[in-house]
Write a protein that holds these residues in place. Structure first.
Motif, PDB file in Angstrom:
ATOM      1  N   ALA A 179       0.998  -1.160  -0.057  1.00 17.18           N
ATOM      2  CA  ALA A 179      -0.016  -0.144   0.098  1.00 17.18           C
ATOM      3  C   ALA A 179       0.814   1.173   0.112  1.00 17.18           C
ATOM      4  N   VAL A 180       2.024   1.203   0.683  1.00 23.67           N
ATOM      5  CA  VAL A 180       2.776   2.443   0.886  1.00 23.67           C
ATOM      6  C   VAL A 180       3.566   2.384  -0.368  1.00 23.67           C
ATOM      7  N   GLU A 181       3.885   1.420  -0.993  1.00 18.89           N
ATOM      8  CA  GLU A 181       4.551   1.565  -2.424  1.00 18.89           C
ATOM      9  C   GLU A 181       3.559   2.275  -3.524  1.00 18.89           C
ATOM     10  N   LEU A 182       2.448   1.915  -3.447  1.00 16.90           N
ATOM     11  CA  LEU A 182       1.382   2.285  -4.149  1.00 16.90           C
ATOM     12  C   LEU A 182       1.183   3.870  -3.984  1.00 16.90           C
ATOM     13  N   ASN A 183       1.281   4.329  -2.816  1.00 14.76           N
ATOM     14  CA  ASN A 183       0.969   5.703  -2.337  1.00 14.76           C
ATOM     15  C   ASN A 183       1.753   6.066  -1.190  1.00 14.76           C
ATOM     16  N   PRO A 184       2.976   6.485  -1.486  1.00 16.95           N
ATOM     17  CA  PRO A 184       3.964   6.846  -0.240  1.00 16.95           C
ATOM     18  C   PRO A 184       3.277   8.032   0.506  1.00 16.95           C
ATOM     19  N   GLN A 185       2.429   8.804   0.096  1.00 18.06           N
ATOM     20  CA  GLN A 185       1.888   9.882   0.869  1.00 18.06           C
ATOM     21  C   GLN A 185       0.506   9.524   1.697  1.00 18.06           C
ATOM     22  N   PHE A 186       0.300   8.038   1.692  1.00 16.15           N
ATOM     23  CA  PHE A 186      -1.008   7.790   2.207  1.00 16.15           C
ATOM     24  C   PHE A 186      -0.617   7.413   3.851  1.00 16.15           C
ATOM     25  N   ALA A 187      -0.901   8.540   4.664  1.00 16.78           N
ATOM     26  CA  ALA A 187      -0.488   8.480   6.049  1.00 16.78           C
ATOM     27  C   ALA A 187      -1.101   7.316   6.727  1.00 16.78           C
ATOM     28  N   ALA A 188      -2.225   6.912   6.754  1.00 18.71           N
ATOM     29  CA  ALA A 188      -2.764   5.958   7.286  1.00 18.71           C
ATOM     30  C   ALA A 188      -2.205   4.484   7.120  1.00 18.71           C
ATOM     31  N   ALA A 189      -1.735   4.209   5.705  1.00 20.08           N
ATOM     32  CA  ALA A 189      -0.898   2.959   5.721  1.00 20.08           C
ATOM     33  C   ALA A 189       0.352   2.969   6.486  1.00 20.08           C
ATOM     34  N   HIS A 190       0.960   3.968   6.344  1.00 20.80           N
ATOM     35  CA  HIS A 190       2.377   4.191   7.360  1.00 20.80           C
ATOM     36  C   HIS A 190       2.037   3.956   9.031  1.00 20.80           C
ATOM     37  N   VAL A 191       0.900   4.437   9.316  1.00 22.97           N
ATOM     38  CA  VAL A 191       0.503   4.264  10.731  1.00 22.97           C
ATOM     39  C   VAL A 191       0.238   2.819  10.934  1.00 22.97           C
ATOM     40  N   GLN A 192      -0.749   2.144  10.132  1.00 25.40           N
ATOM     41  CA  GLN A 192      -0.836   0.586  10.240  1.00 25.40           C
ATOM     42  C   GLN A 192       0.335  -0.141  10.204  1.00 25.40           C
ATOM     43  N   LEU A 193       1.280   0.194   9.068  1.00 20.77           N
ATOM     44  CA  LEU A 193       2.509  -0.498   8.990  1.00 20.77           C
ATOM     45  C   LEU A 193       3.418  -0.500  10.190  1.00 20.77           C
ATOM     46  N   GLY A 194       3.484   0.476  10.795  1.00 26.58           N
ATOM     47  CA  GLY A 194       4.097   0.760  12.074  1.00 26.58           C
ATOM     48  C   GLY A 194       3.678  -0.224  13.270  1.00 26.58           C
ATOM     49  N   GLU A 195       1.986  -0.410  13.320  1.00 24.81           N
ATOM     50  CA  GLU A 195       1.574  -1.098  13.993  1.00 24.81           C
ATOM     51  C   GLU A 195       1.860  -2.584  14.005  1.00 24.81           C
ATOM     52  N   ALA A 196       2.025  -2.993  12.794  1.00 22.05           N
ATOM     53  CA  ALA A 196       2.268  -4.220  12.272  1.00 22.05           C
ATOM     54  C   ALA A 196       3.678  -4.743  12.768  1.00 22.05           C
ATOM     55  N   TYR A 197       4.601  -3.615  12.416  1.00 20.67           N
ATOM     56  CA  TYR A 197       6.134  -4.082  12.913  1.00 20.67           C
ATOM     57  C   TYR A 197       6.018  -4.118  14.619  1.00 20.67           C
ATOM     58  N   LEU A 198       5.300  -3.112  15.139  1.00 21.90           N
ATOM     59  CA  LEU A 198       5.307  -3.281  16.612  1.00 21.90           C
ATOM     60  C   LEU A 198       4.950  -4.904  16.899  1.00 21.90           C
ATOM     61  N   GLN A 199       3.921  -5.223  16.357  1.00 26.94           N
ATOM     62  CA  GLN A 199       3.415  -6.646  16.694  1.00 26.94           C
ATOM     63  C   GLN A 199       4.560  -7.802  16.597  1.00 26.94           C
ATOM     64  N   GLN A 200       5.809  -7.396  15.507  1.00 26.27           N
ATOM     65  CA  GLN A 200       6.447  -8.450  15.083  1.00 26.27           C
ATOM     66  C   GLN A 200       7.765  -7.945  16.069  1.00 26.27           C
ATOM     67  N   GLY A 201       7.582  -7.125  16.998  1.00 27.66           N
ATOM     68  CA  GLY A 201       8.795  -6.720  17.908  1.00 27.66           C
ATOM     69  C   GLY A 201       9.780  -6.055  17.389  1.00 27.66           C
ATOM     70  N   LYS A 202       9.670  -5.189  16.170  1.00 24.73           N
ATOM     71  CA  LYS A 202      10.571  -4.592  15.276  1.00 24.73           C
ATOM     72  C   LYS A 202      10.337  -2.983  15.664  1.00 24.73           C
ATOM     73  N   ASP A 203      10.930  -2.796  16.900  1.00 17.27           N
ATOM     74  CA  ASP A 203      10.417  -1.242  17.114  1.00 17.27           C
ATOM     75  C   ASP A 203      11.238  -0.174  16.422  1.00 17.27           C
ATOM     76  N   ALA A 204      12.503  -0.443  15.884  1.00 18.83           N
ATOM     77  CA  ALA A 204      13.342   0.509  14.754  1.00 18.83           C
ATOM     78  C   ALA A 204      12.367   0.766  13.721  1.00 18.83           C
ATOM     79  N   GLU A 205      11.932  -0.209  13.104  1.00 20.85           N
ATOM     80  CA  GLU A 205      10.989  -0.186  11.797  1.00 20.85           C
ATOM     81  C   GLU A 205       9.817   0.415  12.175  1.00 20.85           C
ATOM     82  N   ALA A 206       9.235   0.119  13.174  1.00 21.83           N
ATOM     83  CA  ALA A 206       7.870   0.696  13.555  1.00 21.83           C
ATOM     84  C   ALA A 206       8.048   2.331  13.744  1.00 21.83           C
ATOM     85  N   LEU A 207       9.235   2.614  14.252  1.00 23.10           N
ATOM     86  CA  LEU A 207       9.463   4.210  14.835  1.00 23.10           C
ATOM     87  C   LEU A 207       9.422   4.818  13.351  1.00 23.10           C
TER      88      LEU A 207
END
Length: 207
Positions: A179-207
């Motif tokens: 989704a981010v690749e399709l539209n890099p300006q889509f803020a909500a996609a970045h937020v949800q991607l951060g949440e997904a990384y948090l669930q994987q324990g990838k804090d740096a990627e989430a930040l």
């Protein structure tokens, strides 16, 4: 006529980009289409969609935009009661602003029945299921929306959100990165991607 239809298609294009500026541009194109042909129901349905999304995604004032959205959706249905687009958006209004869960369900079901190939009806129905905690049903509905509209960043974002809610982070990351690749300006996609990384324990990627 062709010019009206082109204005409508331009509105749909900018509607799909989901940024505040793009949503305002979409509303402008739909208004032009409706002014050019006041009997063209899809233009009013698109305008209703844009007005609702300006509130949900761009911090526009609900007391100003929602009555305009409702009026446009009702106008579209008055012109063409079989128009799935208008019923789908009216479902969003009933769910998000009228707190009418039953009315929203009826509108979403009607929209899907009227046009099973209308991806946005499945998208909105999937969001409704997700908001009610029916995660597996939401994933199924949003997967259907993605099948119908595979290049829609909003559909991919909501599917990713459903995976996050269902604690399926690997699937969430895959769809949200696309989704981010399709539209890099889509803020909500970045937020949800951060949440997904948090669930994987990838804090740096989430930040």
């Amino acid at each position: 006529d062709l010019a009206t239809y082109e204005l409508y298609l331009e509105g749909r294009y900018f509607l799909g980009r989901r940024t505040a500026d793009d949503l305002r541009r979409a509303a402008g194109y739909f208004e032009q289409a409706a002014a050019r042909d006041p009997a063209y129901a899809p233009a009013y349905a698109g305008l209703a969609d844009a007005r609702v999304l300006l509130v949900l995604l761009a911090d526009a004032a609900p007391r100003e935009e929602v009555p305009l959205a409702r009026s446009a959706a009702v106008a579209a249905i008055r012109l063409d009661s079989t128009l799935a687009e208008a019923h789908a958006t009216l479902g969003v209004i009933r769910e998000g602003f009228d707190w009418d869960a039953r009315g929203a369900d009826e509108e979403f079901a009607l929209a899907v029945a009227l046009d099973p190939s209308y991806a946005t009806a499945h998208l909105y129905r999937g969001i409704n299921l997700l908001n009610r905690g029916r995660f597996d049903d939401a994933v199924a509905e949003l997967t259907r929306a993605r099948t119908l509209d595979p290049l829609s960043a909003p559909v991919r974002m909501q599917l990713g959100r459903a995976y996050v809610s269902a604690h399926r982070p690997s699937e969430a990351v895959a769809v949200l990165r696309s989704a981010v690749e399709l539209n890099p300006q889509f803020a909500a996609a970045h937020v949800q991607l951060g949440e997904a990384y948090l669930q994987q324990g990838k804090d740096a990627e989430a930040l």
